[in-house]
Design a protein around this motif. Structure first.
Motif, short mmCIF file in Angstrom:
data_model
loop_
_atom_site.label_atom_id
_atom_site.label_comp_id
_atom_site.label_asym_id
_atom_site.label_seq_id
_atom_site.Cartn_x
_atom_site.Cartn_y
_atom_site.Cartn_z
N PRO A 18 0.81 -1.22 0.00
CA PRO A 18 0.00 0.00 0.00
C PRO A 18 0.84 1.27 0.00
O PRO A 18 0.31 2.37 -0.13
N PHE A 19 2.17 1.11 0.15
CA PHE A 19 3.04 2.29 0.22
C PHE A 19 3.83 2.49 -1.08
O PHE A 19 4.78 3.27 -1.12
N GLU B 91 10.84 7.21 6.07
CA GLU B 91 10.27 7.76 7.30
C GLU B 91 9.19 6.84 7.86
O GLU B 91 9.14 6.59 9.07
N MET B 92 8.33 6.35 6.97
CA MET B 92 7.27 5.44 7.41
C MET B 92 7.86 4.17 8.03
O MET B 92 7.40 3.72 9.08
N VAL C 112 9.14 0.59 12.72
CA VAL C 112 10.16 -0.11 13.50
C VAL C 112 10.16 0.40 14.94
O VAL C 112 10.23 -0.39 15.90
N GLU C 113 10.09 1.70 15.13
CA GLU C 113 10.08 2.27 16.47
C GLU C 113 8.85 1.80 17.26
O GLU C 113 8.95 1.48 18.46
N ASN D 204 4.80 14.34 20.66
CA ASN D 204 5.47 13.85 19.47
C ASN D 204 4.64 12.77 18.79
O ASN D 204 4.10 11.87 19.43
N ARG D 205 4.53 12.90 17.48
CA ARG D 205 3.69 11.96 16.71
C ARG D 205 4.17 10.52 16.84
O ARG D 205 3.38 9.61 17.07
N ASN D 206 5.47 10.31 16.70
CA ASN D 206 5.99 8.95 16.78
C ASN D 206 5.75 8.34 18.15
O ASN D 206 5.42 7.16 18.27
N SER D 207 5.91 9.15 19.19
CA SER D 207 5.68 8.65 20.55
C SER D 207 4.21 8.28 20.75
O SER D 207 3.90 7.30 21.42
#
Length: 257
Positions: A13-14, A24-25, A30-31, A59-62
């Motif tokens: 889908p990417f 980045e995705m 992974v994080e 933070n978005r990733n967090s």
């Protein structure tokens, strides 16, 4: 493995993402996956708590990492049957690890000893110290993100903003119910057990006692010096204190023992 499947035709889908966006995705994924490791649990919780107390935006990733982590440990927020099924599967996985550790002569990891682990107690602790704080923090994080979005939203045509509403927390009732079910299944402690009741001795049968005393009064006699002498039997029923004494050798007629 997931990215191997993504490389197949019609499975990615990417595929429309640029290389930079895909990179980045992939870093976010992974994080987030690494954030499901329980060894990072308390650090992740502390970092999010600190972020919520600062004026900066979370933070978005967090936020993504915490959401996935809470989803990973969320089976106690399900109905009892589903939660119990997941618990049995997970505990069996732990016990098999403990069996392997024992065979290799290694000490058992926490909750991996099949003979000593108390499942109800472990689940109560898991709910109290891991799941409840995490889910409460997740709700607080959602409120913070929605509040920020609400503050940035534009007013409607008459210059008013819609009322901000906090997110509902449907998991709270389930956690309370499941915790109670586990508490009911806990092995009672010795201190919680009722002490054995002291047996109550039956009251003496007065009629039977009087019958025995009457028989003694009729036949009462003592033998002293080989001479049989009738003695008055003390009334031990009506006057037990003044009449009953410990007998012993008394003085002779000349005052010597």
């Amino acid at each position: 493995t997931a990215y191997r499947y993504l490389s197949q035709p019609d499975c990615n889908p990417f595929e429309k993402l640029s290389k930079d966006d895909f990179r980045e995705m992939r870093g976010i994924v992974v994080e987030a996956v690494l954030g499901t490791d329980m060894s990072a649990h308390f650090t992740q919780i502390k970092n999010m708590q600190n972020a919520l107390f600062t004026p900066t935006t979370v933070n978005r990733n967090s936020a993504i990492t915490l959401t996935l982590h809470c989803a990973d440990i969320s089976h106690p927020t399900k109905c009892w049957d589903l939660h119990k099924r997941w618990t049995d599967i997970l505990m069996e996985e732990f016990f098999k690890q403990g069996d392997t550790e024992t065979e290799m002569g290694l000490p058992n990891s926490p909750l991996c000893n099949r003979a000593e682990t108390l499942v109800p107690e472990s689940q109560v602790g898991f709910i109290d110290f891991i799941v409840v704080p995490s889910m409460n923090l997740l709700g607080d994080m959602f409120d913070s993100l929605l509040q920020a979005a609400h503050n940035d939203s534009k007013a409607d045509s008459i210059g008013q903003k819609a009322e901000f509403r906090k997110v509902t927390r449907p998991w709270e009732n389930r956690l309370t119910e499941n915790r109670k079910r586990w508490k009911d299944l806990q092995t009672p402690k010795v201190s919680d057990l009722e002490p054995p009741s002291t047996p109550t001795l039956p009251a003496p049968d007065t009629d039977q006692l009087n019958g025995v005393i009457g028989s003694v009064e009729e036949k009462g006699s003592a033998v002293e010096g080989g001479v049989r002498r009738e003695e008055e039997v003390p009334d031990i029923v009506n006057d037990p204190v003044s009449t009953l004494q410990v007998s012993g050798p008394g003085p002779s007629e000349n005052g010597k023992p």
